[in-house]
Write a protein that holds these residues in place. Structure first.
Motif, PDB file in Angstrom:
ATOM      1  N   PRO A 476       0.825  -1.214   0.000  1.00 48.13           N
ATOM      2  CA  PRO A 476       0.000   0.000   0.000  1.00 48.13           C
ATOM      3  C   PRO A 476       0.860   1.265   0.000  1.00 48.13           C
ATOM      4  N   LYS A 477       0.315   2.306  -0.582  1.00 50.00           N
ATOM      5  CA  LYS A 477       1.047   3.577  -0.651  1.00 50.00           C
ATOM      6  C   LYS A 477       1.206   4.141   0.747  1.00 50.00           C
ATOM      7  N   ARG A 481       6.940   2.980   1.411  1.00 46.05           N
ATOM      8  CA  ARG A 481       6.917   2.529   0.026  1.00 46.05           C
ATOM      9  C   ARG A 481       7.447   3.608  -0.914  1.00 46.05           C
ATOM     10  N   ASP A 482       7.028   4.855  -0.681  1.00 44.65           N
ATOM     11  CA  ASP A 482       7.501   5.938  -1.544  1.00 44.65           C
ATOM     12  C   ASP A 482       9.009   6.130  -1.439  1.00 44.65           C
ATOM     13  N   GLN A 483       9.561   5.912  -0.270  1.00 41.81           N
ATOM     14  CA  GLN A 483      11.015   6.015  -0.112  1.00 41.81           C
ATOM     15  C   GLN A 483      11.735   4.970  -0.943  1.00 41.81           C
ATOM     16  N   LYS A 487      13.849   5.358  -5.319  1.00 42.34           N
ATOM     17  CA  LYS A 487      15.168   4.874  -5.740  1.00 42.34           C
ATOM     18  C   LYS A 487      15.133   4.127  -7.078  1.00 42.34           C
ATOM     19  N   ILE A 488      13.939   3.730  -7.517  1.00 49.78           N
ATOM     20  CA  ILE A 488      13.839   2.804  -8.653  1.00 49.78           C
ATOM     21  C   ILE A 488      14.258   3.460  -9.962  1.00 49.78           C
ATOM     22  N   ALA A 489      13.672   4.610 -10.296  1.00 51.18           N
ATOM     23  CA  ALA A 489      13.993   5.248 -11.583  1.00 51.18           C
ATOM     24  C   ALA A 489      15.478   5.584 -11.706  1.00 51.18           C
ATOM     25  N   PRO A 490      16.127   6.174 -10.678  1.00 51.10           N
ATOM     26  CA  PRO A 490      17.570   6.443 -10.811  1.00 51.10           C
ATOM     27  C   PRO A 490      18.399   5.183 -11.033  1.00 51.10           C
ATOM     28  N   LYS A 491      18.023   4.092 -10.372  1.00 48.92           N
ATOM     29  CA  LYS A 491      18.789   2.855 -10.534  1.00 48.92           C
ATOM     30  C   LYS A 491      18.628   2.275 -11.943  1.00 48.92           C
ATOM     31  N   ILE A 492      17.412   2.298 -12.456  1.00 51.00           N
ATOM     32  CA  ILE A 492      17.183   1.772 -13.806  1.00 51.00           C
ATOM     33  C   ILE A 492      17.912   2.634 -14.828  1.00 51.00           C
ATOM     34  N   ASN A 514      10.338  10.269  -7.444  1.00 58.40           N
ATOM     35  CA  ASN A 514      10.938  10.114  -8.772  1.00 58.40           C
ATOM     36  C   ASN A 514      10.078   9.284  -9.719  1.00 58.40           C
ATOM     37  N   PHE A 515       9.763   9.870 -10.863  1.00 63.31           N
ATOM     38  CA  PHE A 515       9.056   9.157 -11.916  1.00 63.31           C
ATOM     39  C   PHE A 515       9.788   9.394 -13.230  1.00 63.31           C
TER      40      PHE A 515
END
Length: 544
Positions: A476-477, A481-483, A487-492, A514-515
């Motif tokens: 759930p949001k 979870r937002d933290q 990190k996901i977009a910068p890592k990808i 981050n989106f």
């Protein structure tokens, strides 16, 4: 030319090709060279820039050197359009500073040979980003238009300045013709409008603020800011950061920039603008003078309600500037121009053809709906340039309207591309970008591991989204979870950049972590490249 002087030999020619890689291909494939030039081409290791024109015997050497440069460029262009090639060969700044495989950025006290210069040209492109690559989506300006490229080459060859007709007769007339075309597209009459090409959208926005202030307070030109009351800019909270920079540069101050609230989609709320104006006039600022609105937002690609904003500006006597740097190209599309309805009521408009229209960087214009204001605001009548008694009509000396003295020729590449495509060609190109954005949006909407920042269809070519790795999909949001999602977009992206497979931008905005921000402005991009990007994000992100 005495070619023996340069020690030309077939052996040296082959050595040069091996040293410099596959870029140095024989010019005989494309151009039939005379025997003398052929001999000169065999070896450039013992000749220097001082041997080129205007050196007495430099004609043939200049020809062969430039042909080799063209070969380097053609090789790079071919690689740029090759979907199988890497977008970049990534290295960290310290690696470039230290030197890579003989590529040394340090400057020498002594000249290096033409052969070494060609190697340096090759290496410079080798370690640069291929912004024309079909899978380059990182910035609003992308792609590589070959006609525009030719225009830039010619512009550099002419190497002139835009301040007077005297030294740029063709280019100054071209600028007037292009500006006239842009006025007409916006909906202005040539007799009421003025403009100039500027070095980027940020400077175009600065012009808008500069002129708004001068219009209300012409005494600023002589007396400076001390003669003025406290003044304010009213801007969208989604405004480009260049507006605050302009406020700082012009002495207005960033504290005097009031951000007007936007709706969830990123559009300025007219009722909030009205409220901010009344507050500024009655409580803090006795005189506010500018409303800065958008015909697109850089991140979300939203269009402000321009007619409503224009009504409010007219009621309160405010200058209305529309930042159409990104979205202005949509005016060329009969399918989408309605989204900018109301732009014709603006006092000034910034428009960057180097974005949606695909003109090579840089190409930007500031357009004003009041003839003579640019000149009144900026004119200094420098006697060394703007003599009134020249042999031609000095109305074509546009330099005194600008804040610059030296001004690069940015118009020829746009003029040449307009000749090549016609208005309908630009329209088709922009419509295709919009179709790609809609396709991308629909694909993402069906995937449960992607979430769109906005559910509605894109208004421009911006599509903003998050990717959720399997471990985050069903959480759930909440803050934790937002933290993690942050990190996901910068890592990808880091993995993409290091592998050179694709480039797409990301950022946070307000309360949104981050989106990814996808934008379509690259004529080489096809649906297959969009599908590839989605697959690549999933491949790189599934285990994060």
């Amino acid at each position: 030319m005495d070619v023996k002087k340069y020690g030309c030999s077939l052996t040296n020619k082959e050595e040069m090709r091996k040293k410099s890689g596959p870029t140095f291909q024989s010019a005989e494939k494309n151009v039939t060279e005379d025997a003398q030039t052929e001999n000169v081409m065999t070896n450039l290791s013992n000749v220097y820039a001082s041997d080129l024109l205007p050196s007495k015997d430099g004609k043939d050497l200049t020809k062969c050197f430039l042909l080799e440069v063209v070969n380097i460029l053609l090789h790079y262009i071919k690689k740029s359009f090759d979907v199988k090639s890497k977008i970049l060969d990534f290295h960290h700044p310290h690696q470039l500073l230290e030197g890579l495989d003989g590529f040394n950025l340090e400057l020498s006290d002594h000249p290096e040979s033409l052969e070494q210069l060609l190697v340096d040209c090759t290496d410079t492109l080798k370690y640069s980003v291929k912004t024309g690559h079909p899978r380059y989506f990182n910035q609003l300006s992308s792609g590589l238009d070959v006609v525009g490229l030719a225009g830039e080459w010619l512009t550099t060859t002419a190497n002139t300045n835009m301040f007077t007709y005297e030294i740029a007769p063709v280019f100054t007339v071209m600028e007037m013709i292009l500006l006239k075309k842009m006025y007409e597209i916006i909906g202005w009459q040539e007799t009421e409008a003025d403009g100039v090409f500027a070095p980027g959208g940020s400077i175009a926005n600065l012009y808008g603020i500069l002129l708004a202030r001068y219009k209300q307070y012409p005494e600023i030109k002589r007396q400076g800011m001390t003669a003025l009351p406290c003044i304010v800019l009213l801007v969208s909270e989604q405004d480009h950061y260049s507006v605050k920079k302009a406020a700082a540069i012009l002495g207005i101050g960033t504290d005097n920039v009031i951000e007007v609230k936007c709706d969830e989609r990123g559009k300025m709320i007219p009722a909030e603008l009205e409220k901010n104006i009344l507050q500024a006039k009655t409580k803090v600022y006795p005189d506010s003078f500018l409303c800065h609105s958008h015909s697109r937002t850089t991140v979300f690609g939203a269009f402000d309600p321009l007619h409503d904003i224009a009504d409010i500006c007219e009621t309160h006597g405010l200058w209305m500037h529309v930042d159409a740097a990104w979205g202005g190209g949509l005016l060329l599309s009969r399918n989408h121009a309605h989204k900018l309805s109301g732009i014709e009521r603006a006092n000034s408009v910034s428009w960057n053809p180097h974005k949606l229209m695909g003109v090579p960087l840089q190409c930007s214009a500031i357009l004003i709906r009041e003839k003579g204001l640019l000149e009144a605001c900026n004119q200094m009548r420098a006697g060394c340039l703007f003599q009134p008694d020249k042999l031609y009509n000095v109305d074509f000396d546009a330099g005194d309207k600008t804040i610059q003295c030296g001004r690069h020729v940015d118009v020829f590449k746009l003029w040449l591309m307009w000749k090549a495509k016609g208005t309908r060609g630009f329209e088709a190109q922009i419509n295709r970008y919009m179709e790609l954005a809609k396709y991308f949006y629909k694909v993402l909407k069906k995937k449960d591991n992607f979430k769109l920042v906005f559910d509605a269809e894109p208004e421009l070519t911006n599509v903003c989204f998050w990717y959720f790795p399997p471990r985050l999909k069903h959480i759930p949001k909440d803050f934790e979870r937002d933290q993690e999602l942050q990190k996901i977009a910068p890592k990808i992206k880091a993995q993409m950049v290091e592998a050179g497979t694709a480039m797409i931008n990301y950022q946070p905005c307000g309360d949104k972590v981050n989106f990814f921000r996808m934008v379509f402005s690259n004529p080489a991009t096809r649906r297959a490249d969009v599908d590839y990007l989605i697959d690549e994000i999933e491949r790189l992100g599934k285990d994060l």
